[in-house]
Design an enzyme around this catalytic site. Sequence first.
Site, PDB file in Angstrom:
ATOM      1  N   CYS A  28       8.322  38.961 -12.159  1.00 52.05           N
ATOM      2  CA  CYS A  28       9.266  37.861 -12.399  1.00 52.05           C
ATOM      3  C   CYS A  28      10.466  37.984 -11.455  1.00 52.05           C
ATOM      4  O   CYS A  28      11.102  39.045 -11.403  1.00 52.05           O
ATOM      5  CB  CYS A  28       9.738  37.894 -13.849  1.00 52.05           C
ATOM      6  N   GLU A  75      16.592 -13.955  -5.991  1.00 52.25           N
ATOM      7  CA  GLU A  75      17.802 -13.233  -5.537  1.00 52.25           C
ATOM      8  C   GLU A  75      17.593 -11.741  -5.751  1.00 52.25           C
ATOM      9  O   GLU A  75      16.687 -11.342  -6.490  1.00 52.25           O
ATOM     10  CB  GLU A  75      19.015 -13.722  -6.353  1.00 52.25           C
ATOM     11  N   ASP A  86      20.934  -2.617  -8.557  1.00 49.54           N
ATOM     12  CA  ASP A  86      20.731  -1.455  -9.420  1.00 49.54           C
ATOM     13  C   ASP A  86      22.087  -0.919  -9.864  1.00 49.54           C
ATOM     14  O   ASP A  86      22.687  -0.081  -9.212  1.00 49.54           O
ATOM     15  CB  ASP A  86      19.963  -0.384  -8.639  1.00 49.54           C
ATOM     16  N   ARG A 108      26.619  -4.072 -21.514  1.00 50.74           N
ATOM     17  CA  ARG A 108      25.487  -4.722 -22.167  1.00 50.74           C
ATOM     18  C   ARG A 108      25.121  -4.009 -23.478  1.00 50.74           C
ATOM     19  O   ARG A 108      24.750  -4.637 -24.449  1.00 50.74           O
ATOM     20  CB  ARG A 108      24.295  -4.710 -21.202  1.00 50.74           C
ATOM     21  N   CYS A 121       6.005  34.733 -17.083  1.00 50.60           N
ATOM     22  CA  CYS A 121       6.763  35.968 -17.221  1.00 50.60           C
ATOM     23  C   CYS A 121       6.644  36.312 -18.702  1.00 50.60           C
ATOM     24  O   CYS A 121       6.938  35.479 -19.558  1.00 50.60           O
ATOM     25  CB  CYS A 121       8.224  35.736 -16.825  1.00 50.60           C
ATOM     26  N   GLU A 131      26.374  -7.596 -12.423  1.00 50.67           N
ATOM     27  CA  GLU A 131      26.010  -6.191 -12.295  1.00 50.67           C
ATOM     28  C   GLU A 131      27.143  -5.448 -11.588  1.00 50.67           C
ATOM     29  O   GLU A 131      27.527  -5.820 -10.472  1.00 50.67           O
ATOM     30  CB  GLU A 131      24.709  -6.103 -11.479  1.00 50.67           C
ATOM     31  N   ASP A 171      50.346   2.638  -5.581  1.00 56.08           N
ATOM     32  CA  ASP A 171      49.306   3.605  -5.943  1.00 56.08           C
ATOM     33  C   ASP A 171      49.727   5.029  -5.623  1.00 56.08           C
ATOM     34  O   ASP A 171      49.522   5.943  -6.406  1.00 56.08           O
ATOM     35  CB  ASP A 171      48.022   3.329  -5.146  1.00 56.08           C
ATOM     36  N   CYS A 197      13.771  37.964 -20.941  1.00 53.49           N
ATOM     37  CA  CYS A 197      14.120  37.601 -19.563  1.00 53.49           C
ATOM     38  C   CYS A 197      15.278  36.603 -19.627  1.00 53.49           C
ATOM     39  O   CYS A 197      15.217  35.614 -20.375  1.00 53.49           O
ATOM     40  CB  CYS A 197      12.894  36.964 -18.899  1.00 53.49           C
ATOM     41  N   LYS A 252       9.453  -5.959  -9.070  1.00 47.27           N
ATOM     42  CA  LYS A 252       9.865  -4.590  -8.756  1.00 47.27           C
ATOM     43  C   LYS A 252       9.309  -4.152  -7.404  1.00 47.27           C
ATOM     44  O   LYS A 252       8.173  -4.459  -7.061  1.00 47.27           O
ATOM     45  CB  LYS A 252       9.348  -3.629  -9.832  1.00 47.27           C
ATOM     46  N   CYS A 270      13.718  38.796 -13.979  1.00 42.69           N
ATOM     47  CA  CYS A 270      13.892  40.047 -14.732  1.00 42.69           C
ATOM     48  C   CYS A 270      13.034  41.196 -14.190  1.00 42.69           C
ATOM     49  O   CYS A 270      13.143  42.324 -14.661  1.00 42.69           O
ATOM     50  CB  CYS A 270      13.585  39.825 -16.210  1.00 42.69           C
ATOM     51  N   GLU A 302      52.693   6.305  -5.286  1.00 48.27           N
ATOM     52  CA  GLU A 302      53.759   6.808  -6.173  1.00 48.27           C
ATOM     53  C   GLU A 302      53.163   7.238  -7.511  1.00 48.27           C
ATOM     54  O   GLU A 302      53.500   8.281  -8.070  1.00 48.27           O
ATOM     55  CB  GLU A 302      54.802   5.712  -6.415  1.00 48.27           C
ATOM     56  N   TYR A 325      25.866 -12.857 -11.656  1.00 48.34           N
ATOM     57  CA  TYR A 325      24.588 -13.560 -11.517  1.00 48.34           C
ATOM     58  C   TYR A 325      24.356 -14.622 -12.596  1.00 48.34           C
ATOM     59  O   TYR A 325      23.305 -15.237 -12.656  1.00 48.34           O
ATOM     60  CB  TYR A 325      23.414 -12.594 -11.465  1.00 48.34           C
ATOM     61  N   SER A 384      16.956  -7.932 -21.366  1.00 47.46           N
ATOM     62  CA  SER A 384      16.512  -7.297 -20.123  1.00 47.46           C
ATOM     63  C   SER A 384      15.434  -8.190 -19.524  1.00 47.46           C
ATOM     64  O   SER A 384      15.168  -9.263 -20.052  1.00 47.46           O
ATOM     65  CB  SER A 384      15.995  -5.897 -20.403  1.00 47.46           C
ATOM     66  N   LEU A 385      14.840  -7.759 -18.436  1.00 48.36           N
ATOM     67  CA  LEU A 385      13.833  -8.602 -17.776  1.00 48.36           C
ATOM     68  C   LEU A 385      12.482  -7.910 -17.809  1.00 48.36           C
ATOM     69  O   LEU A 385      12.397  -6.682 -17.753  1.00 48.36           O
ATOM     70  CB  LEU A 385      14.224  -8.826 -16.313  1.00 48.36           C
ATOM     71  N   LYS A 403      17.820  -7.941  -7.115  1.00 46.80           N
ATOM     72  CA  LYS A 403      18.127  -7.283  -8.389  1.00 46.80           C
ATOM     73  C   LYS A 403      18.956  -6.047  -8.047  1.00 46.80           C
ATOM     74  O   LYS A 403      18.476  -5.138  -7.359  1.00 46.80           O
ATOM     75  CB  LYS A 403      16.832  -6.895  -9.109  1.00 46.80           C
TER      76      LYS A 403
HETATM   77  S1  IVH Z   1      19.441 -11.897 -14.715  1.00 46.31           S
HETATM   78  C1  IVH Z   1      18.592 -13.539 -18.723  1.00 46.31           C
HETATM   79  N1  IVH Z   1      19.935 -11.257 -12.237  1.00 46.31           N
HETATM   80  O1  IVH Z   1      18.628  -6.371 -14.445  1.00 46.31           O
HETATM   81  C2  IVH Z   1      18.839 -13.033 -17.358  1.00 46.31           C
HETATM   82  N2  IVH Z   1      19.777  -9.513 -13.831  1.00 46.31           N
HETATM   83  O2  IVH Z   1      16.266  -5.822 -16.284  1.00 46.31           O
HETATM   84  C3  IVH Z   1      19.040 -11.585 -17.356  1.00 46.31           C
HETATM   85  N3  IVH Z   1      20.165  -7.287 -12.899  1.00 46.31           N
HETATM   86  O3  IVH Z   1      20.167  -6.317 -17.578  1.00 46.31           O
HETATM   87  C4  IVH Z   1      19.504 -10.951 -16.173  1.00 46.31           C
HETATM   88  N4  IVH Z   1      20.533  -7.914 -10.831  1.00 46.31           N
HETATM   89  O4  IVH Z   1      21.495  -5.592 -15.552  1.00 46.31           O
HETATM   90  C5  IVH Z   1      19.742 -10.802 -13.492  1.00 46.31           C
HETATM   91  N5  IVH Z   1      20.383 -10.825  -9.997  1.00 46.31           N
HETATM   92  C6  IVH Z   1      20.212 -10.384 -11.244  1.00 46.31           C
HETATM   93  C7  IVH Z   1      20.280  -9.024 -11.561  1.00 46.31           C
HETATM   94  C8  IVH Z   1      20.046  -8.619 -12.871  1.00 46.31           C
HETATM   95  C9  IVH Z   1      20.471  -6.889 -11.665  1.00 46.31           C
HETATM   96  C10 IVH Z   1      19.968  -6.394 -14.048  1.00 46.31           C
HETATM   97  C11 IVH Z   1      20.738  -6.726 -15.272  1.00 46.31           C
HETATM   98  C12 IVH Z   1      19.746  -6.881 -16.372  1.00 46.31           C
HETATM   99  C13 IVH Z   1      18.588  -6.129 -15.828  1.00 46.31           C
HETATM  100  C14 IVH Z   1      17.319  -6.680 -16.409  1.00 46.31           C
END
Ligand code: IVH
Length: 650
Positions: free
Chosen positions: A389, A111, A115, A134, A407, A168, A31, A412, A297, A392, A33, A212, A80-81, A113
């Site tokens: 202001c 489990e 970010d 995605r 203002c 993720e 690395d 300005c 959430k 100006c 080098e 995941y 998405s969820l 989630k």
């Molecule tokens: S499962 C069909 N598991 O959350 C199952 N998603 O809002 C779909 N994410 O797009 C996803 N941690 O980017 C799953 N433990 C987890 C996750 C996870 C983060 C994200 C993932 C997905 C988004 C859904």
Amino acid sequence: MLTHSDYLDLVQQLKHNADAYYNSTTPNISDSEYDKLYQKAKVFEEANPLLIDPSSPTQTVGSPLKENTKQFQHQSRMPSLQNLFSKDDLDAFYKRLLKETETPTIDLSVEPKIDGLAVAIHYKNGKLDVAATRGDGQTGEVITDNIKTIQTLPHTLDKPLTIEVRGEVFMRKSTFTQFESEFANPRNAAAGSLRQLDPEVTRKRQLDIFIYQGLGLESSTHQETIQALKTLGFPTIPTPTVSSDPEQIHDLCQNIESTRYDVDYEIDGAVIKVNQLSLHDQIGFTMKAPKWAMAYKFKAEQGTTQINDIQVQVGRTGILTPVAILEPILLGGAKISRATLHNMDEISRLDIQIGDTVTLERAGDVIPKIRERHQKGTNRKPFKMPSHCPVCGGPIVHHEDDVAHYCTNPNCSAQVKGRLQHFVSRKAMDIDGLGQQIIEQLVDEGLVTSLVDIYHLNTEQLIKLDRMGEKSVSNLVKAINSSKEKPLSKFINALGLPNVGERTAEILAEEFGSFDALANTTIETLIEIDSIGEITATELIDTLQSQSFQKLLTNFKNVGLDPKQDKAEIIESILTGKTCLCTGSLSKPRSEIEAELKARGAKVVSSVSKNLNYLIVGEKAGSKLSKAETINKKDPIITILTEEELEALL
Ligand code: IVH
């Protein structure tokens, strides 16, 4: 000093080694080098900008993917969820699952989630073959070389399996501290690092991943899949825990929430999934999300900090916004040092002064908000709006019926800068390369005093600005020129007319087809457009017909900017001539659905009344749905449709 030909050799060497590093597990050079060669090339390039080889690995740094990237069609959709926010929501989800599966109890796995950024990685005969983001769920971007820089991810498996894993990608909090000045939060840092062209840059960002999901494995539960992936050497999502008791499932979510600050990665919720994989197909999907999984959430993150000062910011319309300058605090992974106080009413409502300690809240990606005063400061000092202001020195006005202070000087420099920033922004003329710092210089140097001046800028003027090299100047000139081709709706939005945002700009463009037609319209015609009220119509006409605006328009035409927009062709349908309204969260942007409705001859309105024919409802539809239901109780005149029902109808 290198000669030109030494430099070209060096570029070849860099390219060769970059390739070797990213496409095999055994790089040819270390690395450090590689770093030395890279720096050597950079030194030459800085001294000789005209001799830069565009294919040099130094030239792709930080540039976003875009047209250079290869698209990737996901074999199965990456959904998405949907979100749960409370124990009640969780109970309802659990009950729905029992009903769908016709079982007395069901195992759910919980489990964290993470970010970050979702990716799909394909292994062919045990070798990492291709990885993609995605994207919109169906099509992503190929990011194989960048994914290979993640140290914890195996490039080769012990078994010759052909599988797809999903996970993720994220940046650890401890790593993010090095990149705080470049990115707003670890998620942006991860996304920015993955979606740029130079794997060398990605590698330096030390990204990580949690897998995941695994497709193509022979396991019967989610937990087994994760265990199998772990055995294969994947960095898997930490400890999915299974329970069939809703109370315990709720506790598991809360446990994850209570540890969120103890772990080295950002967690924005818990994911609850049906553990038995054979049930997934049975339970199925809605248009955008699986019905067998939900995201629980977490509540907004809070923290307390001190207000060190309150400063005033002047916006593009002249509005003065008080901004709290805070003792920096880390919230939701981002360092927060400012928060808007909106106006004097908000300051009175919160009853805060300089020196007070306040509670700050940040939900997800939302701009941090001051929630309440936590404690009065010992030497607190009240804030007063200035009489002139701060930029100006012009006079400030404050009308009794309006909370804002203005203002009134249209020249300005803060207003000019604000208007320019809006004009070039992505949803307006989308001129890449005209960032805030360049705009500041252009206005401060007097090169731009009106929006149209952008189109008179030349290379000589631009090259003299700080941070501008030959390449960025030529890109900027191209971007300015191609902005002349933007559709009318973007141009109308870009002008920042009073009360005209992105949506109204689209409506006006469709309605009038050219800027001249709009500029010569009457209040009566404007009011007839459903979403435009009398106040907006009056203010708009005042602006459009003012001398200064007419002059600006002529100037735009003189530089070749006079966009037109074809009126949409209408497909006859059951909706033709009917009024429609969309509410709640839908599977695609509302504007897209509304455009489809309009294309079929429907009139899209903004409020529920007896004149409404169709209400299209998404998830969490609120007051509009209840109002329609109330109207329907007396006389069932409004047809309420889900998106699926709408599709079926069309
Ligand atoms: S499962 C069909 N598991 O959350 C199952 N998603 O809002 C779909 N994410 O797009 C996803 N941690 O980017 C799953 N433990 C987890 C996750 C996870 C983060 C994200 C993932 C997905 C988004 C859904």
